[in-house]
Design an enzyme around this catalytic site. Structure first.
Site, short mmCIF file in Angstrom:
data_model
loop_
_atom_site.label_atom_id
_atom_site.label_comp_id
_atom_site.label_asym_id
_atom_site.label_seq_id
_atom_site.Cartn_x
_atom_site.Cartn_y
_atom_site.Cartn_z
N SER A 145 1.34 5.05 0.01
CA SER A 145 0.57 6.25 0.38
C SER A 145 1.17 7.52 -0.19
O SER A 145 0.55 8.57 -0.16
CB SER A 145 0.52 6.37 1.91
N CYS A 196 -7.17 11.97 8.30
CA CYS A 196 -6.68 12.08 6.92
C CYS A 196 -7.55 12.95 6.03
O CYS A 196 -7.05 13.76 5.25
CB CYS A 196 -6.52 10.69 6.31
N CYS A 248 -10.70 2.70 9.47
CA CYS A 248 -10.10 2.71 8.13
C CYS A 248 -9.19 1.49 7.96
O CYS A 248 -9.16 0.86 6.91
CB CYS A 248 -9.31 4.00 7.91
N GLY A 303 0.85 -1.19 0.00
CA GLY A 303 0.00 0.00 0.00
C GLY A 303 0.89 1.23 0.00
O GLY A 303 1.50 1.55 1.01
#
Length: 358
Positions: free
Chosen positions: A9, A192, A96, A7
């Site tokens: 970011s 976020c 999340c 992942g």
């Protein structure tokens, strides 16, 4: 050769995580998740994607992009709003992780042929007696196990955490040596989807404000509030209580919220008895191993930056738990999570419903 989907970011942690996996001989690809639909000065998704792309170019690995904005809205953001409407202080990063990063992302990566996923979280995992454990990251200042307590055995065993054994300065050093543009990029802090914007301004777009009065612990009016949702227990800044209302020494703190009467209850001084709670009840209980711990050395933290504190479980069923701390904790806020530890092992946690002073 095992294929790992990282992942990406756009930050330095996931970038270095990907580089470590390549060094270890894995077949690595990157996946950039877009979880929030908004084109504004506050949303950094475009720049984050460019940063992730630059890293993948240097590492010579492919980068896919996927949009989970609908799933995020339905499963994380709606819950966030519902909690604030109830006067609670939720932590959307926890949801999340359980609903998006380690469910949607994990399933998506597996469908594309990945053996496992990897992230830039500062945590570790290990197998022990047929179970997988989640451990704190080696860097105590960066440990993120608090945010991952909701993961199950399948999710943790399907993930690698390559930087869990590293300290942050070492991660930045590696990134600089590899030529990543993001080696000095600021860590993302706070929620976020709010970014750098004013929290009050953001919340007003979704929940109508209901102004009311601020009262001290004796019920005397000392000011006015803009809406209970903007305040959290233990808050000191931004109360706007003028002089002439003093009933003791020190700054004013939020002690409680009276939702029925729309009143914010405050008290003076960091040592005010109303700021400290020794017991709490919590629900949505989850144990990482699938079983409740049988330990005399239990510790827990009531928010991300809180210290682990000795405690004992006084009552428990499959869904709820009652906890008593050895020493009172400062400002235990409903909506936040209580997360349990035995040494470095994160055992699980629950969402705080109520806290008691005695």
């Amino acid at each position: 050769m095992k294929r790992i989907t990282v992942g990406m970011s756009g930050g330095v942690d996931s970038a270095v995580a990907a580089s470590i996996l390549i060094e270890q001989g894995y077949d690595v690809e990157g996946l950039f998740m877009k979880n929030w639909e908004e084109e504004s000065e506050y949303c950094s998704a475009e720049q984050d994607y460019k940063d992730a792309l630059q890293v993948c170019d240097i590492l010579d690995i492919p980068l896919r992009s996927v949009n989970f904005a609908k799933e995020y809205w339905d499963r994380v953001f709606q819950h966030f709003l519902d909690e604030y409407k109830k006067g609670r202080t939720p932590n959307p990063d926890i949801l999340c992780n359980t609903e998006i990063k380690f469910k949607e992302f994990l399933n998506y990566a597996k469908d594309l042929g990945a053996d496992k996923i990897a992230t830039g979280h500062y945590v570790r995992n290990r197998d022990l007696d047929g179970k997988v454990q989640l451990l704190k990251g080696l860097d105590p200042g960066k440990d993120q196990s608090y945010f991952l307590y909701g993961l199950n055995q399948h999710q943790i065993s399907s993930a690698l955490f390559p930087i869990g054994d590293l300290e942050k300065p070492n991660v930045r050093e590696r990134a600089e040596k590899l030529g990543f543009d993001n080696f000095e990029k600021k860590d993302s802090v706070g929620i976020c989807f709010i970014g750098e914007r004013d929290f009050k301004e953001f919340l007003q777009q979704y929940i109508p404000a209901q102004p009311g009065i601020i009262v001290n612990s004796k019920g005397r009016k000392v000011g006015e509030h803009d809406g209970l949702m903007y305040y959290t227990l233990g808050q000191r800044k931004g109360l706007g209580i003028g002089g002439g209302h003093s009933d003791g020494e020190g700054a004013w703190y939020v002690l409680d919220k009276d939702l029925e009467n729309n009143e914010l209850i405050v008290g003076q001084g960091h040592d005010h008895a109303g700021l400290y709670q020794k017991r709490l009840t919590a629900s949505d209980l989850h144990w990482i191993s699938g079983e409740a711990p049988n330990s005399e050395n239990l510790k827990a933290k009531i928010r991300y930056r809180a210290k682990d504190a000795r405690c004992r479980i006084t009552d428990m069923n499959d869904e709820t738990i009652s906890v008593e701390f050895e020493k009172p904790r400062f400002a235990t806020a409903p909506g936040q999570s209580v997360v349990f530890y035995e040494g470095d092992v994160c055992l699980g946690g629950a969402v705080i419903d109520k806290a008691f002073n005695s």
